[in-house]
Scaffold this active site. Structure first.
Site, PDB file in Angstrom:
ATOM      1  N   GLY A  57       0.785  -1.236   0.000  1.00 59.92           N
ATOM      2  CA  GLY A  57       0.000   0.000   0.000  1.00 59.92           C
ATOM      3  C   GLY A  57       0.817   1.286   0.000  1.00 59.92           C
ATOM      4  O   GLY A  57       0.263   2.363   0.180  1.00 59.92           O
ATOM      5  N   GLY A  67       2.396   2.510  -2.584  1.00 60.92           N
ATOM      6  CA  GLY A  67       2.233   3.212  -3.861  1.00 60.92           C
ATOM      7  C   GLY A  67       3.009   2.592  -5.020  1.00 60.92           C
ATOM      8  O   GLY A  67       3.316   3.285  -5.999  1.00 60.92           O
ATOM      9  N   LYS A  68       3.317   1.298  -4.945  1.00 56.08           N
ATOM     10  CA  LYS A  68       4.063   0.647  -6.037  1.00 56.08           C
ATOM     11  C   LYS A  68       3.315   0.746  -7.374  1.00 56.08           C
ATOM     12  O   LYS A  68       3.920   1.016  -8.398  1.00 56.08           O
ATOM     13  CB  LYS A  68       4.279  -0.853  -5.724  1.00 56.08           C
ATOM     14  CG  LYS A  68       5.157  -1.141  -4.529  1.00 56.08           C
ATOM     15  CD  LYS A  68       5.368  -2.633  -4.349  1.00 56.08           C
ATOM     16  CE  LYS A  68       4.109  -3.423  -4.109  1.00 56.08           C
ATOM     17  NZ  LYS A  68       3.420  -3.109  -2.839  1.00 56.08           N
ATOM     18  N   LYS A 128       2.968  -7.937 -13.625  1.00 50.79           N
ATOM     19  CA  LYS A 128       2.750  -8.172 -12.195  1.00 50.79           C
ATOM     20  C   LYS A 128       2.760  -9.687 -12.015  1.00 50.79           C
ATOM     21  O   LYS A 128       1.745 -10.355 -12.286  1.00 50.79           O
ATOM     22  CB  LYS A 128       1.400  -7.562 -11.797  1.00 50.79           C
ATOM     23  CG  LYS A 128       0.956  -7.861 -10.382  1.00 50.79           C
ATOM     24  CD  LYS A 128       1.228  -6.754  -9.421  1.00 50.79           C
ATOM     25  CE  LYS A 128       0.758  -7.114  -8.018  1.00 50.79           C
ATOM     26  NZ  LYS A 128       1.172  -6.153  -7.011  1.00 50.79           N
ATOM     27  N   GLY A 146       6.240  -5.918  -7.800  1.00 50.58           N
ATOM     28  CA  GLY A 146       6.230  -7.012  -6.825  1.00 50.58           C
ATOM     29  C   GLY A 146       4.912  -7.091  -6.078  1.00 50.58           C
ATOM     30  O   GLY A 146       3.907  -6.473  -6.469  1.00 50.58           O
ATOM     31  N   ALA A 147       4.902  -7.859  -5.023  1.00 47.07           N
ATOM     32  CA  ALA A 147       3.739  -7.938  -4.130  1.00 47.07           C
ATOM     33  C   ALA A 147       4.283  -7.612  -2.747  1.00 47.07           C
ATOM     34  O   ALA A 147       5.296  -8.180  -2.332  1.00 47.07           O
ATOM     35  CB  ALA A 147       3.156  -9.337  -4.154  1.00 47.07           C
ATOM     36  N   GLY A 148       3.633  -6.672  -2.045  1.00 40.73           N
ATOM     37  CA  GLY A 148       4.141  -6.285  -0.729  1.00 40.73           C
ATOM     38  C   GLY A 148       5.564  -5.773  -0.833  1.00 40.73           C
ATOM     39  O   GLY A 148       5.895  -5.038  -1.751  1.00 40.73           O
ATOM     40  N   ASN A 178       6.774   8.660  -1.824  1.00 41.14           N
ATOM     41  CA  ASN A 178       5.379   8.848  -2.226  1.00 41.14           C
ATOM     42  C   ASN A 178       4.555   9.423  -1.078  1.00 41.14           C
ATOM     43  O   ASN A 178       4.942   9.353   0.079  1.00 41.14           O
ATOM     44  CB  ASN A 178       4.803   7.496  -2.672  1.00 41.14           C
ATOM     45  CG  ASN A 178       3.430   7.651  -3.306  1.00 41.14           C
ATOM     46  OD1 ASN A 178       3.101   8.698  -3.872  1.00 41.14           O
ATOM     47  ND2 ASN A 178       2.613   6.614  -3.212  1.00 41.14           N
TER      48      ASN A 178
HETATM   49  N1  LIG Z   1       0.509   9.864  -4.020  1.00 43.51           N
HETATM   50  C1  LIG Z   1      -0.703   9.377  -3.766  1.00 43.51           C
HETATM   51  N2  LIG Z   1      -1.777  10.203  -3.612  1.00 43.51           N
HETATM   52  C2  LIG Z   1      -3.003   9.714  -3.361  1.00 43.51           C
HETATM   53  N3  LIG Z   1      -3.292   8.418  -3.266  1.00 43.51           N
HETATM   54  C3  LIG Z   1      -2.270   7.538  -3.393  1.00 43.51           C
HETATM   55  C4  LIG Z   1      -0.938   7.972  -3.657  1.00 43.51           C
HETATM   56  N4  LIG Z   1      -0.164   6.868  -3.749  1.00 43.51           N
HETATM   57  C5  LIG Z   1      -0.953   5.813  -3.569  1.00 43.51           C
HETATM   58  N5  LIG Z   1      -2.231   6.202  -3.351  1.00 43.51           N
HETATM   59  C6  LIG Z   1      -3.391   5.334  -3.104  1.00 43.51           C
HETATM   60  O1  LIG Z   1      -3.049   4.440  -2.052  1.00 43.51           O
HETATM   61  C7  LIG Z   1      -3.498   3.133  -2.344  1.00 43.51           C
HETATM   62  C8  LIG Z   1      -2.293   2.192  -2.406  1.00 43.51           C
HETATM   63  O2  LIG Z   1      -1.474   2.563  -3.499  1.00 43.51           O
HETATM   64  P1  LIG Z   1      -0.890   1.473  -4.488  1.00 43.51           P
HETATM   65  O3  LIG Z   1      -0.146   2.153  -5.573  1.00 43.51           O
HETATM   66  O4  LIG Z   1      -1.974   0.531  -4.918  1.00 43.51           O
HETATM   67  O5  LIG Z   1       0.111   0.730  -3.476  1.00 43.51           O
HETATM   68  P2  LIG Z   1       0.857  -0.684  -3.611  1.00 43.51           P
HETATM   69  O6  LIG Z   1       0.878  -1.014  -5.074  1.00 43.51           O
HETATM   70  O7  LIG Z   1       2.201  -0.474  -3.034  1.00 43.51           O
HETATM   71  O8  LIG Z   1       0.047  -1.648  -2.806  1.00 43.51           O
HETATM   72  C9  LIG Z   1      -4.256   3.219  -3.653  1.00 43.51           C
HETATM   73  O9  LIG Z   1      -5.626   3.385  -3.390  1.00 43.51           O
HETATM   74  C10 LIG Z   1      -3.690   4.455  -4.312  1.00 43.51           C
HETATM   75  O10 LIG Z   1      -4.594   5.064  -5.204  1.00 43.51           O
HETATM   76 MG   LIG Z   2       0.165  -2.653  -6.148  1.00 39.87          MG
END
Ligand SMILES: Nc1ncnc2c1ncn2[C@@H]1O[C@H](COP(=O)(O)OP(=O)(O)O)[C@@H](O)[C@H]1O
Ligand SMILES: [Mg+2]
Length: 221
Positions: free
Chosen positions: A13, A15-16, A38, A113-115, A172
């Site tokens: 979570g 922001g990957k 992925k 990746g995952a996590g 991020n």
């Molecule tokens: N810079 C950001 N601003 C607003 N929301 C964000 C931002 N980065 C990530 N998010 C939100 O946070 C959540 C997790 O981001 P995500 O990219 O899916 O993380 P990961 O892939 O590491 O699990 C998603 O709902 C995404 O839209």
């Molecule tokens: Mg992801």
């Protein structure tokens, strides 16, 4: 053969997926062809894996989102467990085959990746083992705020102690303007790791191709 990067994070979570999409847009702006892969996506209820679907939409990829993953599983958990509860086994060879196919197809391939780095794909095989086999540089996504120094240093150690290459860090969910803590986190981590800071991405109010296109101009890739 194209160039590939492995996008990992200090946690789930962080922001990957968002950073993968932004990096992809930055490369497309340089007129490069960009693919997204992925290997394992969990928490997939219907037909469309969320991460792959998001990157497909933002980057305009032709493949079905499902085909951007080697494996998808329903349970939103670590891949080893999500596979086990479905009575399945993640085969590393299948991931390597898919990776090779994508890498040949695009100038740049972003592998999400995952996590984080030490998440198991199988009970005897972690994300970090996969990166080692893929033999590609790692981009680490970290939060900008409080708590990130410890998480990021642990991740950088996990990368370097395993002989992996760290291409850089993307911070991020930063406040705009940066708080005193965020500013110091970024400075301190750059100093302590010597890693390249590829970009600092703000907390976004709305996530659309337009907003991501603006952000991607600020990345150094
Ligand atoms: N810079 C950001 N601003 C607003 N929301 C964000 C931002 N980065 C990530 N998010 C939100 O946070 C959540 C997790 O981001 P995500 O990219 O899916 O993380 P990961 O892939 O590491 O699990 C998603 O709902 C995404 O839209
Ligand atoms: Mg992801």
């Amino acid at each position: 053969m194209g160039t590939a990067f492995f996008i990992t994070g200090t946690d789930t979570g962080v922001g990957k997926t968002l950073v993968s999409a932004i990096l992809g847009l930055a490369l497309q702006n340089k007129r490069k062809s960009v693919g997204y892969f992925k290997p394992v996506e969990t928490g997939v209820e219907g037909d469309e894996p969320e991460d792959a679907g998001f990157c497909k939409a933002i980057l305009g990829l032709k493949e079905d989102a499902k085909n951007l993953c080697s494996y998808t599983f329903k349970l939103p958990a670590s891949p080893h467990l999500s596979a086990e509860v479905e009575g399945k086994e993640i085969k590393v060879e299948k991931i390597l085959e898919d990776f090779k196919r994508f890498k040949e197809k695009y100038e740049y391939l972003l592998v999400e990746g995952a996590g984080g780095l030490l998440v198991p794909l199988r009970r005897d095989f972690l994300i970090r083992d996969l990166i080692k086999l893929l033999n590609i540089p790692v981009i680490l996504v970290a939060r900008a705020g409080l708590g990130t120094i410890n998480h990021t240093l642990l991740s950088v150690e996990a990368i370097r102690n395993y002989g992996l290459e760290l291409a850089g860090i993307v911070f991020n969910q930063a406040t705009q303007p940066l708080t005193i803590i965020e500013k110091d986190n970024i400075k301190t981590l750059a100093e302590l790791t010597g890693a390249k800071v590829l970009g600092v991405i703000p907390k976004l109010k709305s996530i659309s191709k337009e907003t991501l296109l603006k952000i991607c101009e600020k990345l150094s890739i």
